[in-house]
Design a protein around this motif. Sequence first.
Motif, PDB file in Angstrom:
ATOM      1  N   ARG A 220      -1.391  10.556 -14.897  1.00  0.00           N
ATOM      2  CA  ARG A 220      -2.095  11.818 -14.633  1.00  0.00           C
ATOM      3  C   ARG A 220      -3.018  11.699 -13.422  1.00  0.00           C
ATOM      4  N   ARG A 221      -3.726  10.591 -13.322  1.00  0.00           N
ATOM      5  CA  ARG A 221      -4.668  10.388 -12.214  1.00  0.00           C
ATOM      6  C   ARG A 221      -3.943  10.324 -10.875  1.00  0.00           C
ATOM      7  N   ILE A 222      -2.840   9.563 -10.815  1.00  0.00           N
ATOM      8  CA  ILE A 222      -2.073   9.457  -9.572  1.00  0.00           C
ATOM      9  C   ILE A 222      -1.499  10.818  -9.189  1.00  0.00           C
ATOM     10  N   SER A 223      -0.992  11.535 -10.178  1.00  0.00           N
ATOM     11  CA  SER A 223      -0.428  12.866  -9.920  1.00  0.00           C
ATOM     12  C   SER A 223      -1.493  13.801  -9.342  1.00  0.00           C
ATOM     13  N   LYS A 224      -2.673  13.766  -9.924  1.00  0.00           N
ATOM     14  CA  LYS A 224      -3.770  14.614  -9.449  1.00  0.00           C
ATOM     15  C   LYS A 224      -4.191  14.209  -8.037  1.00  0.00           C
ATOM     16  N   LEU A 225      -4.338  12.912  -7.782  1.00  0.00           N
ATOM     17  CA  LEU A 225      -4.737  12.444  -6.445  1.00  0.00           C
ATOM     18  C   LEU A 225      -3.660  12.756  -5.403  1.00  0.00           C
ATOM     19  N   ALA A 226      -2.395  12.690  -5.802  1.00  0.00           N
ATOM     20  CA  ALA A 226      -1.309  13.011  -4.872  1.00  0.00           C
ATOM     21  C   ALA A 226      -1.331  14.500  -4.508  1.00  0.00           C
ATOM     22  N   ARG A 227      -1.629  15.360  -5.471  1.00  0.00           N
ATOM     23  CA  ARG A 227      -1.726  16.804  -5.189  1.00  0.00           C
ATOM     24  C   ARG A 227      -2.881  17.073  -4.249  1.00  0.00           C
TER      25      ARG A 227
ATOM     26  N   SER B  18       6.313   4.239 -12.833  1.00  0.00           N
ATOM     27  CA  SER B  18       7.162   4.258 -11.643  1.00  0.00           C
ATOM     28  C   SER B  18       6.603   5.298 -10.680  1.00  0.00           C
ATOM     29  N   ILE B  19       6.277   4.858  -9.479  1.00  0.00           N
ATOM     30  CA  ILE B  19       5.712   5.736  -8.454  1.00  0.00           C
ATOM     31  C   ILE B  19       6.776   5.905  -7.375  1.00  0.00           C
ATOM     32  N   SER B  20       7.293   7.116  -7.249  1.00  0.00           N
ATOM     33  CA  SER B  20       8.384   7.367  -6.306  1.00  0.00           C
ATOM     34  C   SER B  20       7.871   8.005  -5.021  1.00  0.00           C
ATOM     35  N   THR B  21       8.357   7.466  -3.899  1.00  0.00           N
ATOM     36  CA  THR B  21       8.137   8.066  -2.594  1.00  0.00           C
ATOM     37  C   THR B  21       9.512   8.446  -2.055  1.00  0.00           C
ATOM     38  N   ALA B  22       9.568   8.995  -0.865  1.00  0.00           N
ATOM     39  CA  ALA B  22      10.860   9.381  -0.287  1.00  0.00           C
ATOM     40  C   ALA B  22      11.746   8.159  -0.059  1.00  0.00           C
ATOM     41  N   ALA B  23      11.133   7.039   0.266  1.00  0.00           N
ATOM     42  CA  ALA B  23      11.900   5.850   0.629  1.00  0.00           C
ATOM     43  C   ALA B  23      12.206   4.921  -0.537  1.00  0.00           C
ATOM     44  N   THR B  24      11.290   4.784  -1.489  1.00  0.00           N
ATOM     45  CA  THR B  24      11.449   3.761  -2.518  1.00  0.00           C
ATOM     46  C   THR B  24      10.677   4.111  -3.780  1.00  0.00           C
ATOM     47  N   THR B  25      10.800   3.255  -4.767  1.00  0.00           N
ATOM     48  CA  THR B  25      10.050   3.393  -6.018  1.00  0.00           C
ATOM     49  C   THR B  25       9.250   2.121  -6.245  1.00  0.00           C
TER      50      THR B  25
ATOM     51  N   LEU C 140       0.857  -1.186   0.000  1.00  0.00           N
ATOM     52  CA  LEU C 140       0.000   0.000   0.000  1.00  0.00           C
ATOM     53  C   LEU C 140       0.891   1.233   0.000  1.00  0.00           C
ATOM     54  N   VAL C 141       0.680   2.105  -0.963  1.00  0.00           N
ATOM     55  CA  VAL C 141       1.424   3.350  -1.042  1.00  0.00           C
ATOM     56  C   VAL C 141       0.432   4.482  -0.793  1.00  0.00           C
ATOM     57  N   PRO C 142       0.539   5.171   0.345  1.00  0.00           N
ATOM     58  CA  PRO C 142      -0.375   6.292   0.600  1.00  0.00           C
ATOM     59  C   PRO C 142      -0.144   7.417  -0.414  1.00  0.00           C
ATOM     60  N   MET C 143      -1.214   8.009  -0.908  1.00  0.00           N
ATOM     61  CA  MET C 143      -1.110   9.102  -1.883  1.00  0.00           C
ATOM     62  C   MET C 143      -0.292  10.267  -1.341  1.00  0.00           C
ATOM     63  N   ILE C 144      -0.381  10.495  -0.051  1.00  0.00           N
ATOM     64  CA  ILE C 144       0.337  11.617   0.543  1.00  0.00           C
ATOM     65  C   ILE C 144       1.848  11.432   0.447  1.00  0.00           C
ATOM     66  N   ARG C 145       2.317  10.194   0.294  1.00  0.00           N
ATOM     67  CA  ARG C 145       3.751   9.901   0.210  1.00  0.00           C
ATOM     68  C   ARG C 145       4.293   9.970  -1.222  1.00  0.00           C
ATOM     69  N   VAL C 146       3.422  10.024  -2.209  1.00  0.00           N
ATOM     70  CA  VAL C 146       3.861  10.027  -3.608  1.00  0.00           C
ATOM     71  C   VAL C 146       4.539  11.358  -3.928  1.00  0.00           C
ATOM     72  N   GLN C 147       5.779  11.288  -4.401  1.00  0.00           N
ATOM     73  CA  GLN C 147       6.521  12.494  -4.762  1.00  0.00           C
ATOM     74  C   GLN C 147       6.428  12.786  -6.252  1.00  0.00           C
ATOM     75  N   HIS C 148       6.615  11.749  -7.073  1.00  0.00           N
ATOM     76  CA  HIS C 148       6.424  11.929  -8.510  1.00  0.00           C
ATOM     77  C   HIS C 148       6.134  10.593  -9.179  1.00  0.00           C
ATOM     78  N   VAL C 149       5.567  10.683 -10.379  1.00  0.00           N
ATOM     79  CA  VAL C 149       5.154   9.494 -11.130  1.00  0.00           C
ATOM     80  C   VAL C 149       5.752   9.604 -12.531  1.00  0.00           C
ATOM     81  N   ASP C 150       6.389   8.539 -12.985  1.00  0.00           N
ATOM     82  CA  ASP C 150       7.008   8.513 -14.313  1.00  0.00           C
ATOM     83  C   ASP C 150       6.432   7.374 -15.145  1.00  0.00           C
TER      84      ASP C 150
END
Length: 158
Positions: free
Chosen positions: A145-152, A122-129, A96-106
């Motif tokens: 785009r959806r993950i990026s929007k939900l993370a914002r 690729s979904i990057s958080t501070a700790a891992t990808t 489980l990757v919380p949306m609040i932890r997502v830094q960027h998506v490639d």
Amino acid sequence: MDELKYQIDPKGLTVWRIHACIFSGIALLITALIFFLTYYFEWYKWIPYTVLGLWVIEAFCGIYLFPKIRWQRWRYEVREQEIEVQSGLFVVERTLVPMIRVQHVDTVQGPILKKYNLAEISISTAATTHTIPALQMEEADELRRRISKLARVAEEDV
């Protein structure tokens, strides 16, 4: 455990098999070299046949069996608060990757993925990808785009 909703594209199975064929081809070259060296240096005759047997097992498992099991187990789901990814071969891992932890998506697309119109997220958080492999290119772009929007949105709620 509930089954996750989405599975990766069936063409991903073909891509994994192509990667395994490349690896097995290299292993076959090494096996041929061992056969040559056995006769050149007069090593024990059982050595190259053992290596050849191991190569046959590796080729069967790597090209046919493991990609099929891996494809059947790969699932993912993107929710408003989290991304859940399931993967594994012998041990199934759910992350489980919380949306609040997502830094960027490639989106990543190598030459073999490009041939099949697939991409990897690729979904990057501070700790891992974390990755979601073998998605249709359009689906991968939309998911990015959806993950990026939900993370914002998750970041703004904090």
